[in-house]
Design an enzyme around this catalytic site. Structure first.
Site, short mmCIF file in Angstrom:
data_model
loop_
_atom_site.label_atom_id
_atom_site.label_comp_id
_atom_site.label_asym_id
_atom_site.label_seq_id
_atom_site.Cartn_x
_atom_site.Cartn_y
_atom_site.Cartn_z
N PHE A 112 0.82 -1.22 0.00
CA PHE A 112 0.00 0.00 0.00
C PHE A 112 0.84 1.26 0.00
CE2 PHE A 112 0.05 1.98 4.27
CZ PHE A 112 0.74 1.04 5.01
N LYS A 113 2.12 1.14 0.34
CA LYS A 113 3.00 2.32 0.39
C LYS A 113 3.11 3.01 -0.97
CE LYS A 113 4.22 1.00 4.51
NZ LYS A 113 4.21 1.75 5.74
N ASP A 114 2.94 2.22 -2.07
CA ASP A 114 3.05 2.81 -3.41
C ASP A 114 2.00 3.91 -3.61
OD1 ASP A 114 5.19 1.15 -4.39
OD2 ASP A 114 3.75 -0.47 -4.65
#
Ligand SMILES: Cc1ncc(COP(=O)(O)O)c(C=O)c1O
Ligand SMILES: N[C@@H](CCOP(=O)(O)O)C(=O)O
Length: 466
Positions: A112-114
Site C-alpha cells: 500500500f505504500k506505493d
C-alpha cells in the site's frame, strides 16, 4: 489559508509545500492541518461513478492550499496512479456476505505504500524544481516503505535517498526491492538493529539541526503529512462504492506505525460516514494493549511472519493523542517526554474515552495468522499475505456489525512467500515486472545503529553540498 501545525506546538506553522519538505517538525512533533477540511454529503455523493484519480483530486486539493496549481496537481495524480497495474487502482473484492478486501497492492512494489509514495515523489520533485533546491531523503523501513520510496525516487535529479532497514529482519523480496536499484541517487543501509532503531535514527537526524540543515534533510515516512494525506483517498473510494455517504462503512487496518488507520480517521473527520476503525496488530500488540488498558508500554520487538508490523514505537499515535487531547500540545509534549524517559505513558481518562469511541483494536497470534491464510485459501482460493491475514482475522471478530466491513489488503502475498507457502501450500509468484528480482545484483552497506556514524555515511554521499 490552510496552515500545518506541530503536535508539540513549538515549531512555526507552515504552508503545504514547506510541511511537505520538512517531514518532521523542528520541535520533534508531527504536522497536521490546523483545521480539517470537510466535504458535505452532497459533495461526497457527487463523487459516485468517478475514477480514483478524480476522487483523489477532489479529496486532496483542499490540503494543498492552492500552493500547487490545480492542473499540475491533477497531472501528478494521473501520472502517479498510471503506475498501478489495475484499472481501478485499488480494487475492492467481496470476501463474505458483508465483508470486503481493499487491494492496495497493485503498485510497483506490491504494498500500500506505493499509493502515497508515487504521489509524494512527484510533489517533492515539483516543489524542489520550483525552488531550485535539492534534498536528501532519509527513511526508516520495516520492509515496505523502503522499497516503495526507492522505486518512486530512483533516478530523480533533485533528491538523494537513503533507506535504513533492520539487517536480517525483512523478507528476501523486500530486501531485494531495496538493494537492487541501479540508480546512483539510491542508498540502502542495513542497520544492525530493529525497525525502532532505524526510526529512532531518522528522528534523531531530524533533531540534529546542523545535520538537518547541512544536507537539507527531508523524510518520506508517515511522519510526513503528505504520506497520510494521500492514503485518505482510498477510504473515500471504498466507502463510496459501497453506498457511502448514505451508509456507514467500517474498516479494519493491519497496523504498525498507525499511519494508514490515521488516514481513515482523517477521512471521518472530513465527513465520510465511517462506523468503526479497527486496529489489527500482530503479536507486537502495543496498540491493542493500549486501547484496553490506557497505558502505552513498550516491550521487546518480536520477529513475526508480518515483519512490516514488527514495531513498538508507533509514530502516528502522537497525531491521535493530539486530537484526543483537544489539540493541546503541552499534553502531547509531556506524554512524549514520558515515553522517552520510561518507555511508557498513561492516557487521561477523557482522552482514552474519545479514542475508544472511534477505534477498536485486537491482535492476531502467529498461529491465527497462518490459520487464516490457510482457511481463506481453502474456502475461496484467495491468497492473503500475512499482514492482510491479521486484518481479515480481526475483522471477522467484528462482523456482526450491520455496516459493511472493509479490510485493507496492505501487501501482495508474493512479498512473503515463505509464510504464505507454509500456511497454504502455495508458492505465490511475483508478477512479471519483478520475475527476475531474486537474480538481480544487490548493493547495500551494513552499519551500526550509531547516529554520528550514520550521519557521516550520509553526509559523504549526499549531493546537496555540490
Ligand atoms: C504490509 C504492511 N501492512 C501494514 C503496515 C502497517 O501500516 P502502518 O504503519 O501505517 O500502521 C505496514 C507498514 O507500514 C506494511 O508494510
Ligand atoms: N511498516 C513500515 C514502517 C514504516 O512506516 P511508515 O508508514 O511510517 O513509513 C514499512 O514497511 O517500512
Amino acid at each position: 489559508m490552510m496552515k500545518y501545525i506541530s503536535t508539540r506546538g513549538e515549531a512555526a506553522p507552515l504552508g503545504f509545500c514547506d510541511a511537505l519538505l520538512a517531514g518532521l517538525a523542528r520541535d520533534g512533533g508531527l504536522y497536521l492541518p490546523k483545521e480539517w477540511p470537510t466535504l458535505s454529503k452532497k459533495e461526497i455523493r457527487a463523487l459516485r461513478g468517478k475514477s480514483y484519480q478524480e476522487i483523489a483530486f477532489s479529496v486532496l486539493e483542499p490540503f494543498t492550499n492552492g500552493e500547487i496549481p490545480a492542473a499540475k496537481f491533477r497531472e501528478m495524480i494521473d501520472e502517479a496512479y498510471a503506475t498501478f497495474r489495475h484499472p481501478a487502482v485499488v480494487p475492492l473484492v467481496q470476501a463474505g456476505a458483508n465483508s470486503f478486501v481493499l487491494e492496495l497492492f497493485h503498485g510497483s512494489t506490491l504494498a500500500f505504500k506505493d499509493v502515497a509514495m508515487q504521489l509524494l515523489a512527484r510533489l517533492m520533485d515539483y516543489v524542489l524544481a520550483e525552488r531550485g533546491e535539492r534534498a536528501t531523503i532519509v527513511g526508516a523501513t520495516s520492509g515496505d516503505t523502503g522499497g516503495a520510496a526507492i522505486d518512486a525516487f530512483a533516478g530523480r535529479e533533485r533528491t538523494d535517498i537513503f533507506i535504513l532497514f533492520p539487517h536480517g529482519k525483512v523478507s528476501p523480496v523486500q530486501q531485494r526491492q531495496m538493494t537492487t536499484s541501479a540508480a546512483a541517487n539510491v542508498h540502502a543501509i542495513a542497520i544492525k538493529g530493529n525497525f525502532d532503531d532505524c526510526q529512532n535514527l531518522v528522528k534523531a537526524m531530524f533533531n540534529d539541526e546542523s545535520f538537518r540543515d547541512g544536507v537539507k534533510l527531508s523524510g518520506v515516512n508517515s511522519i510526513n503529512w503528505a504520506r497520510i494525506m494521500a492514503q485518505i483517498v482510498y477510504y473515500f473510494t471504498a466507502a463510496i462504492s459501497l453506498g457511502g455517504p448514505d451508509r456507514k462503512i467500517s474498516f479494519t487496518v493491519p497496523t504498525g506505525n498507525f499511519g494508514d488507520i490515521f488516514a481513515g480517521y482523517v477521512a471521518k473527520r472530513m465527513g465520510l460516514p465511517i462506523d468503526k476503525l479497527i486496529i489489527a496488530t500482530n503479536e507486537n500488540d502495543i496498540l491493542a494493549r493500549t486501547l484496553k488498558t490506557g497505558r502505552y508500554e513498550m516491550r521487546e520487538v518480536k520477529a513475526t511472519t508480518s515483519p512490516s508490523m514488527d514495531i513498538q514505537i508507533s509514530s502516528n499515535f502522537e497525531r491521535l493523542l493530539f486530537e484526543a487531547y483537544d489539540r493541546d500540545p503541552a499534553k502531547v509534549r509531556a506524554t512524549m517526554a514520558g515515553l522517552k524517559q520510561s518507555g511508557s505513558f498513561a492516557i487521561d481518562d477523557a482522552a482514552l474515552k474519545k479514542i475508544r469511541k472511534e477505534f477498536r483494536a485486537a491482535r492476531a497470534s502467529e498461529k491465527e495468522v497462518a490459520k487464516t491464510i490457510g482457511k481463506i485459501f481453502k474456502e475461496r482460493g484467495y491468497l492473503l499475505d500475512p499482514h492482510t491475514a491479521i486484518g481479515v482475522f480481526v475483522a471477522a471478530k467484528h462482523e456482526k456489525s450491520s455496516a459493511p466491513m472493509v479490510t485493507l489488503a496492505t501487501a501482495h502475498p508474493a512479498k512473503f512467500p515463505g509464510a504464505v507457502k507454509s500456511a497454504s501450500g502455495i508458492d505465490p509468484a511475483l508478477p512479471t515486472w519483478l520475475a527476475d528480482l531474486m537474480n538481480r545484483v544487490e548493493r547495500f552497506d551494513i552499519l551500526d545503529p550509531e547516529l554520528k556514524n550514520v550521519e557521516t555515511f550520509i553526509g559523504e554521499r549526499t549531493r546537496v553540498r555540490e
